[in-house]
Design an enzyme around this catalytic site. Structure first.
Site, PDB file in Angstrom:
ATOM      1  N   ARG A  10       1.187  -1.366   0.245  1.00 23.48           N
ATOM      2  CA  ARG A  10       0.359   0.426  -0.388  1.00 23.48           C
ATOM      3  C   ARG A  10       1.062   1.473   0.171  1.00 23.48           C
ATOM      4  O   ARG A  10       1.494   1.724   0.522  1.00 23.48           O
ATOM      5  CB  ARG A  10      -0.472  -0.626   1.747  1.00 23.48           C
ATOM      6  CG  ARG A  10      -1.874  -0.918   1.057  1.00 23.48           C
ATOM      7  CD  ARG A  10      -3.158  -0.497   0.132  1.00 23.48           C
ATOM      8  NE  ARG A  10      -3.528   0.555   0.194  1.00 23.48           N
ATOM      9  CZ  ARG A  10      -4.650   1.278   0.800  1.00 23.48           C
ATOM     10  NH1 ARG A  10      -5.411   0.181   0.719  1.00 23.48           N
ATOM     11  NH2 ARG A  10      -4.978   2.438  -0.025  1.00 23.48           N
ATOM     12  N   GLY A  30       2.063   2.337  11.216  1.00 19.95           N
ATOM     13  CA  GLY A  30       3.455   2.092  11.804  1.00 19.95           C
ATOM     14  C   GLY A  30       4.131   2.387  10.598  1.00 19.95           C
ATOM     15  O   GLY A  30       4.864   2.800  10.501  1.00 19.95           O
ATOM     16  N   ASP A 141       7.088  -6.554   3.185  1.00 18.51           N
ATOM     17  CA  ASP A 141       5.967  -7.605   3.376  1.00 18.51           C
ATOM     18  C   ASP A 141       5.631  -8.872   2.790  1.00 18.51           C
ATOM     19  O   ASP A 141       5.935  -8.802   0.995  1.00 18.51           O
ATOM     20  CB  ASP A 141       5.011  -6.092   3.966  1.00 18.51           C
ATOM     21  CG  ASP A 141       4.805  -7.053   5.113  1.00 18.51           C
ATOM     22  OD1 ASP A 141       4.946  -8.252   5.700  1.00 18.51           O
ATOM     23  OD2 ASP A 141       3.327  -7.081   5.451  1.00 18.51           O
ATOM     24  N   HIS A 165       7.607  -8.642   7.664  1.00 16.49           N
ATOM     25  CA  HIS A 165       6.458  -7.747   9.113  1.00 16.49           C
ATOM     26  C   HIS A 165       5.546  -8.677   9.906  1.00 16.49           C
ATOM     27  O   HIS A 165       5.360  -8.113  11.027  1.00 16.49           O
ATOM     28  CB  HIS A 165       5.263  -6.644   8.203  1.00 16.49           C
ATOM     29  CG  HIS A 165       6.560  -5.212   7.853  1.00 16.49           C
ATOM     30  ND1 HIS A 165       6.336  -3.871   8.660  1.00 16.49           N
ATOM     31  CD2 HIS A 165       6.894  -4.905   6.775  1.00 16.49           C
ATOM     32  CE1 HIS A 165       7.069  -3.422   8.482  1.00 16.49           C
ATOM     33  NE2 HIS A 165       7.220  -3.207   7.406  1.00 16.49           N
ATOM     34  N   ARG A 273      -6.594  -4.578  14.435  1.00 25.35           N
ATOM     35  CA  ARG A 273      -7.489  -4.954  13.753  1.00 25.35           C
ATOM     36  C   ARG A 273      -8.472  -6.303  14.052  1.00 25.35           C
ATOM     37  O   ARG A 273      -7.945  -7.535  14.715  1.00 25.35           O
ATOM     38  CB  ARG A 273      -6.730  -5.402  12.732  1.00 25.35           C
ATOM     39  CG  ARG A 273      -6.399  -4.326  11.593  1.00 25.35           C
ATOM     40  CD  ARG A 273      -5.959  -4.536  10.301  1.00 25.35           C
ATOM     41  NE  ARG A 273      -4.314  -5.542  11.047  1.00 25.35           N
ATOM     42  CZ  ARG A 273      -4.373  -7.189  10.536  1.00 25.35           C
ATOM     43  NH1 ARG A 273      -6.081  -7.060  10.126  1.00 25.35           N
ATOM     44  NH2 ARG A 273      -3.956  -7.910  10.776  1.00 25.35           N
ATOM     45  N   ARG A 311     -10.224  -6.822   6.566  1.00 26.40           N
ATOM     46  CA  ARG A 311     -10.049  -8.227   5.244  1.00 26.40           C
ATOM     47  C   ARG A 311     -11.471  -8.461   5.594  1.00 26.40           C
ATOM     48  O   ARG A 311     -11.608  -9.696   4.929  1.00 26.40           O
ATOM     49  CB  ARG A 311      -9.308  -9.072   5.343  1.00 26.40           C
ATOM     50  CG  ARG A 311      -7.768  -8.266   5.186  1.00 26.40           C
ATOM     51  CD  ARG A 311      -6.826  -9.197   6.150  1.00 26.40           C
ATOM     52  NE  ARG A 311      -5.612  -8.500   6.399  1.00 26.40           N
ATOM     53  CZ  ARG A 311      -4.011  -9.110   6.828  1.00 26.40           C
ATOM     54  NH1 ARG A 311      -3.958 -10.554   7.401  1.00 26.40           N
ATOM     55  NH2 ARG A 311      -3.306  -8.409   7.530  1.00 26.40           N
ATOM     56  N   ASP A 372       1.920 -12.463  16.778  1.00 25.70           N
ATOM     57  CA  ASP A 372       1.724 -10.912  16.125  1.00 25.70           C
ATOM     58  C   ASP A 372       3.108 -11.039  15.676  1.00 25.70           C
ATOM     59  O   ASP A 372       4.132 -11.002  16.945  1.00 25.70           O
ATOM     60  CB  ASP A 372       1.054 -10.435  16.980  1.00 25.70           C
ATOM     61  CG  ASP A 372       0.310  -9.082  16.368  1.00 25.70           C
ATOM     62  OD1 ASP A 372       0.507  -8.908  15.372  1.00 25.70           O
ATOM     63  OD2 ASP A 372      -0.439  -8.392  16.664  1.00 25.70           O
ATOM     64  N   VAL A 377       0.430  -1.828  19.117  1.00 26.82           N
ATOM     65  CA  VAL A 377      -0.074  -1.551  20.135  1.00 26.82           C
ATOM     66  C   VAL A 377       0.591  -1.562  21.211  1.00 26.82           C
ATOM     67  O   VAL A 377      -0.273  -0.740  21.538  1.00 26.82           O
ATOM     68  CB  VAL A 377      -1.668  -2.166  20.137  1.00 26.82           C
ATOM     69  CG1 VAL A 377      -2.607  -2.471  21.343  1.00 26.82           C
ATOM     70  CG2 VAL A 377      -2.959  -2.049  18.444  1.00 26.82           C
ATOM     71  N   ALA A 378       0.555  -2.433  21.294  1.00 31.47           N
ATOM     72  CA  ALA A 378       1.329  -2.711  22.909  1.00 31.47           C
ATOM     73  C   ALA A 378       2.612  -1.353  22.744  1.00 31.47           C
ATOM     74  O   ALA A 378       2.215  -1.129  24.094  1.00 31.47           O
ATOM     75  CB  ALA A 378       1.876  -3.526  22.724  1.00 31.47           C
ATOM     76  N   GLU A 380       2.298   1.566  21.245  1.00 32.83           N
ATOM     77  CA  GLU A 380       1.817   2.637  21.372  1.00 32.83           C
ATOM     78  C   GLU A 380       1.178   2.830  22.807  1.00 32.83           C
ATOM     79  O   GLU A 380       0.844   4.121  23.266  1.00 32.83           O
ATOM     80  CB  GLU A 380       0.699   2.910  20.554  1.00 32.83           C
ATOM     81  CG  GLU A 380       0.455   2.556  18.588  1.00 32.83           C
ATOM     82  CD  GLU A 380      -0.220   2.565  17.664  1.00 32.83           C
ATOM     83  OE1 GLU A 380      -1.586   2.028  18.944  1.00 32.83           O
ATOM     84  OE2 GLU A 380       0.339   2.037  16.715  1.00 32.83           O
TER      85      GLU A 380
HETATM   86  P1  ADQ Z   1      -0.895  -5.749  12.278  1.00 31.87           P
HETATM   87  O1  ADQ Z   1      -1.398  -6.208  12.262  1.00 31.87           O
HETATM   88  O2  ADQ Z   1      -2.023  -4.214  11.288  1.00 31.87           O
HETATM   89  O3  ADQ Z   1       0.478  -5.082  11.817  1.00 31.87           O
HETATM   90  P2  ADQ Z   1      -0.274  -3.662  15.145  1.00 31.87           P
HETATM   91  O4  ADQ Z   1       0.941  -4.275  15.126  1.00 31.87           O
HETATM   92  O5  ADQ Z   1      -0.995  -3.677  16.080  1.00 31.87           O
HETATM   93  O6  ADQ Z   1      -1.120  -4.846  13.790  1.00 31.87           O
HETATM   94  O7  ADQ Z   1      -0.197  -2.321  13.804  1.00 31.87           O
HETATM   95  C1  ADQ Z   1      -2.147  -2.148  13.985  1.00 31.87           C
HETATM   96  C2  ADQ Z   1      -2.203  -0.283  13.671  1.00 31.87           C
HETATM   97  O8  ADQ Z   1      -2.975  -0.408  13.254  1.00 31.87           O
HETATM   98  C3  ADQ Z   1      -1.664   0.190  15.119  1.00 31.87           C
HETATM   99  O9  ADQ Z   1      -1.201   1.335  14.829  1.00 31.87           O
HETATM  100  C4  ADQ Z   1      -3.191   0.845  15.803  1.00 31.87           C
HETATM  101  O10 ADQ Z   1      -3.196   2.485  16.320  1.00 31.87           O
HETATM  102  C5  ADQ Z   1      -4.074   0.658  14.694  1.00 31.87           C
HETATM  103  N1  ADQ Z   1      -5.619   0.273  15.010  1.00 31.87           N
HETATM  104  C6  ADQ Z   1      -5.602  -0.784  15.909  1.00 31.87           C
HETATM  105  N2  ADQ Z   1      -7.369  -1.125  16.478  1.00 31.87           N
HETATM  106  C7  ADQ Z   1      -7.636   0.464  15.855  1.00 31.87           C
HETATM  107  C8  ADQ Z   1      -8.773   1.812  15.962  1.00 31.87           C
HETATM  108  N3  ADQ Z   1      -9.749   0.968  15.589  1.00 31.87           N
HETATM  109  N4  ADQ Z   1      -8.930   2.203  15.400  1.00 31.87           N
HETATM  110  C9  ADQ Z   1      -7.701   3.299  15.082  1.00 31.87           C
HETATM  111  N5  ADQ Z   1      -6.559   2.354  14.998  1.00 31.87           N
HETATM  112  C10 ADQ Z   1      -6.132   1.317  15.175  1.00 31.87           C
HETATM  113  C11 ADQ Z   1       1.576  -5.459  11.060  1.00 31.87           C
HETATM  114  C12 ADQ Z   1       1.414  -6.807  11.613  1.00 31.87           C
HETATM  115  C13 ADQ Z   1       1.859  -6.755  13.310  1.00 31.87           C
HETATM  116  C14 ADQ Z   1       2.867  -5.800  12.883  1.00 31.87           C
HETATM  117  C15 ADQ Z   1       2.995  -4.518  12.337  1.00 31.87           C
HETATM  118  C16 ADQ Z   1       4.051  -3.578  11.812  1.00 31.87           C
HETATM  119  O11 ADQ Z   1       0.979  -8.048  11.504  1.00 31.87           O
HETATM  120  O12 ADQ Z   1       3.005  -7.963  13.719  1.00 31.87           O
HETATM  121  O13 ADQ Z   1       3.827  -5.041  14.311  1.00 31.87           O
HETATM  122  O14 ADQ Z   1       2.146  -5.069  10.773  1.00 31.87           O
HETATM  123  O15 ADQ Z   1       5.031  -4.458  11.218  1.00 31.87           O
END
Ligand code: ADQ
Length: 730
Positions: A10, A30, A141, A165, A273, A311, A372, A377-378, A380
């Protein structure tokens, strides 16, 4: 800084149409945040999919491209069909579940491999079009795992990095993938492959060993004569920006208002997500059990669960939504009081300021994925806790657990224990909360997203620099080279055999010369102005059987044996061999201990073969053997060399450069000396030749040779052409 080409599935923007106008705005993910800095500092481009733009008119599309170009973003448009097959079907339908250990979520009628290849190829082509020599290319990725090798095929000298990732699964899981070879080979096109955590790196190395038979050091392996570096780069968040956001007055006001809504009620928070890897159902079951076990908590705790729809086109996700809805209803039905509902469930995305307020307002943050890659999130949450309070409960199956040891770690499959940990988190005294949070904050601020990007890019630069122990060979101008070969007499040809005159074969016996090659060598040998030497690592017997009757000179075992035209084999004089009796028992002992391994005695060396042993055991034993031998050499002038599934002990200096002592130089010298070879052993010969010799490397890879040709067929064409001078009576 070098120019950087970023490639991700993306683009880091979202696109909307507002009253007929296309509006492009930066997206907040991120990866987008982490790479924005390097992208802005470099003058390169960022290539990726802009999202579904099928609704746009062609004018709107044109204006979109202009908007993107102004930001140095290059769109790779996809058809709906591509998206369904490549993105939903293969990337998210097959790779995602498999890499997260959820084989059960892979549909029986998995689709999309062809589309995956096709879209990856389009990416490689588009990158090649934008590439300029010297650029760094950083691909991201699991959607693009074939791109590194596809790009390498087009740009052998490019510096290519890849970052995964998501987790790389245990080799035993990975090997269920029908396209496992292609995926590994695809990744190995990179100079540097990055992972969030060490277990993923080691799973990858082991998969490469099991499936492709390629061995590794802790952080590197050799593939197609190139070095591929492996590295651990835990991704972070923009901690400073999150902390600033969390301190904004409107966020602080919002925090007070959230806390004020339910006085005396403590808050647990989940932000994910909506994905079956995130462990939502088990988390809900744990909360339910906590309430069942401890009646005093009813009405005094609540879980705010925010889940972003994700998805929705992929079938395996529909079940997750239903199950989460059902569990939320069940818990609220059983444990709501008139004042407090135990689970507040928001099925939507929330903006960053609102998210920061939730992070700050909560008492206990629940991050309990089943698997994961990292989990941002952890991090943040930790970054947002400028008040140094709040407890993080973190799954040990999130990559983040490797860094965030001060969190309360849980195994989300062990629900009873998770319940206990939640209870402990709710009761934790303030001093302990502070101490843990301070330690976590140091770590999250030190390892932020900017550092992640910087350290990956500097490792990529270093890998690129290391790749060239020798000067890179300029591409041959075949015509110019052929003309020199045709003109120069007397001409000395030093030709490697396997991989140079015949293709590499899977068994040594299968590499017998064909009729064309025999004719070619005969014709060269009969040209009185041409001196042909075949320089091989093979033993004298097979060389003699195949080539012994030709008018050419032969060198076996890297130059130890010499066979003149019409002559007999003579060994090189001063190579010591008395050491063999001393070391042979060690190799034999290791062969006994390693089923499938055996010892071969060559004239000048001892070889321990293990290609028929279990690949991993063989590789481990080969290391042990090397260590053992190194210890037993007693400063003897011997070297222990690790080859392709062999460990060889031989005297120092026994290499192809020995050949030169058997070359008879004509009175006026040679008009031209040409050496052609395809692997590392040929480099020794190249190094020993005078500067004006022409050295030719067959295939890609680092080399000190001056010229590259593609393959054995190109070598034969070159030699054939050099002969034609004779035919034309020159
Ligand atoms: P993700 O599976 O998308 O990423 P994660 O690292 O937790 O998982 O990132 C999720 C992002 O979405 C975070 O920035 C979070 O703040 C945001 N988010 C989640 N819920 C939200 C909500 N309701 N509203 C707004 N924002 C929301 C993939 C991999 C991860 C890896 C990342 C980066 O699966 O393991 O950490 O890539 O490499």
């Amino acid at each position: 800084m070098d120019r950087l080409i970023l490639v991700s599935n993306r683009l880091p923007v979202s696109i909307k149409v507002n009253e007929g106008r296309v509006v492009v705005s930066p997206s907040a993910g991120g990866v987008a945040t982490g790479l924005r800095g390097p992208h802005e500092r470099s003058t390169g481009v960022w290539i990726g999919w802009p999202g579904d733009v099928s609704q746009l008119s062609s004018r709107q599309k044109f204006s979109l491209e202009r908007e993107l170009a102004a930001r140095r973003l290059v769109p790779l448009f996809q058809t709906r069909e591509d998206t369904t097959q490549f993105y939903d079907g293969f990337s998210n339908g097959v790779i995602w579940p498999l890499f997260h250990y959820r084989l059960d979520r892979i549909p029986l009628d998995a689709i999309g491999w062809q589309a995956y290849k096709h879209v990856n190829q389009r990416y490689a082509d588009l990158i090649a079009r934008h590439y300029r020599p010297g650029d760094l290319v950083w691909i991201h990725d699991y959607q693009l795992m074939l791109v590194p090798e596809m790009l390498r095929a087009r740009l052998p000298d490019a510096r290519i990095g890849f970052f995964l990732h998501i987790p790389f699964p245990a080799a035993d899981i990975f090997r269920t993938l029908p396209w496992r070879d292609e995926i590994l080979q695809g990744l190995l096109g990179a100079d540097l492959i990055g992972f969030h955590a060490f277990p993923y790196l080691s799973h990858f190395s082991r998969a490469v060993l099991w499936i492709l038979g390629i061995e590794h050091e802790v952080d590197r392996m050799r593939y197609k004569n190139r070095q591929v570096r492996l590295g651990v780069f835990p991704m972070g968040v923009d901690a400073a920006a999150i902390a600033t956001m969390a301190e904004r007055p409107e966020v602080v006001t919002e925090v007070d208002s959230i806390r004020g809504q339910y006085p005396g009620c403590r808050m647990l928070l989940g932000v994910d997500r909506l994905d079956y890897t995130k462990g939502l159902s088990r988390r809900l079951v744990a909360v339910e059990r906590l309430l069942r076990k401890d009646a005093t908590l009813r009405g005094h705790i609540r879980l705010l669960q925010i889940a972003v729809p994700s998805r929705v086109e992929v079938k395996a996700y529909a079940g997750v939504t239903r199950e989460v809805d059902r569990l939320v209803g069940q818990i609220n039905g059983a444990y709501s009081t008139l004042q407090v509902q135990p689970v507040h469930y928001l099925y939507r995305s929330v903006d960053p300021a609102q998210l920061a307020a939730f992070y700050r307002a909560t008492d206990v943050m629940l991050v309990t994925p089943l698997r994961d890659g990292m989990n941002l999130v952890a991090k943040e949450f930790v970054a947002a806790r400028t008040d140094e309070d709040g407890v993080l409960v973190l799954s040990e199956f999130a990559g983040a657990a490797a860094e965030l040891g001060e969190a309360l770690l849980v195994n989300p499959y062990d629900i009873d224990r998770t319940v206990q940990v939640m209870a402990r988190a709710l009761e934790m005294p303030i001093e302990e909360r502070r101490a843990r949070m301070r330690a976590l904050r140091t770590r999250v601020f030190e390892g932020d997203v900017h550092r992640w990007a910087r350290s990956f890019l500097s490792a990529l630069e270093a890998a690129g620099a290391e790749r060239l122990p020798y000067a890179p060979a300029p591409q041959a101008s075949p015509a110019a080279l052929a003309d020199r070969l045709r003109e120069a007499r007397p001409l000395l040809l030093l030709l490697d055999y396997d991989g140079t005159l015949v293709p590499l074969a899977s068994t040594p016996e299968a590499a017998a010369p064909d009729r064309d090659l025999l004719d070619l060598l005969t014709a060269l040998g009969n040209d009185r102005g041409v001196h042909v030497h075949i320089v091989s690592g093979r033993d004298p017997v097979s060389l003699e059987r195949w080539l012994g009757w030709l008018p050419v000179r032969l060198h076996a075992e890297h130059g130890f044996w010499f066979h003149d035209i019409d002559g007999v084999w003579t060994p090189h004089s001063d190579v010591p061999t008395e050491w063999k009796a001393r070391l042979r028992p060690i190799l034999e002992e290791f062969a006994r201990r390693t089923p499938g391994a055996w010892v071969e005695e060559k004239s000048v060396s001892l070889v321990w073969h293990y290609r028929l042993a279990d690949r991993e055991f063989g590789s481990l034993q080969s290391r042990e053997l090397r260590a053992h031998l190194a210890h037993s050499l007693n400063a003897a002038p011997l070297e222990v060399v690790a080859g392709h599934q062999v460990v060889e002990v031989r005297p120092v200096g026994v290499n192809k450069s020995l050949v030169l002592s058997h070359v008879e130089t004509p009175e006026d010298g040679f008009g031209l000396v040409v050496a052609i070879g395809d692997d590392l052993t040929d480099e020794d010969l190249f190094a020993a030749l005078p500067e004006d010799a022409v050295t030719v490397r067959v295939g890609t890879g680092s080399t000190r040779a001056g010229v590259h040709v593609a393959d054995y067929a190109a070598v034969r064409r070159l030699l054939q052409y050099s002969l034609e001078a004779v035919g034309h009576g020159r």
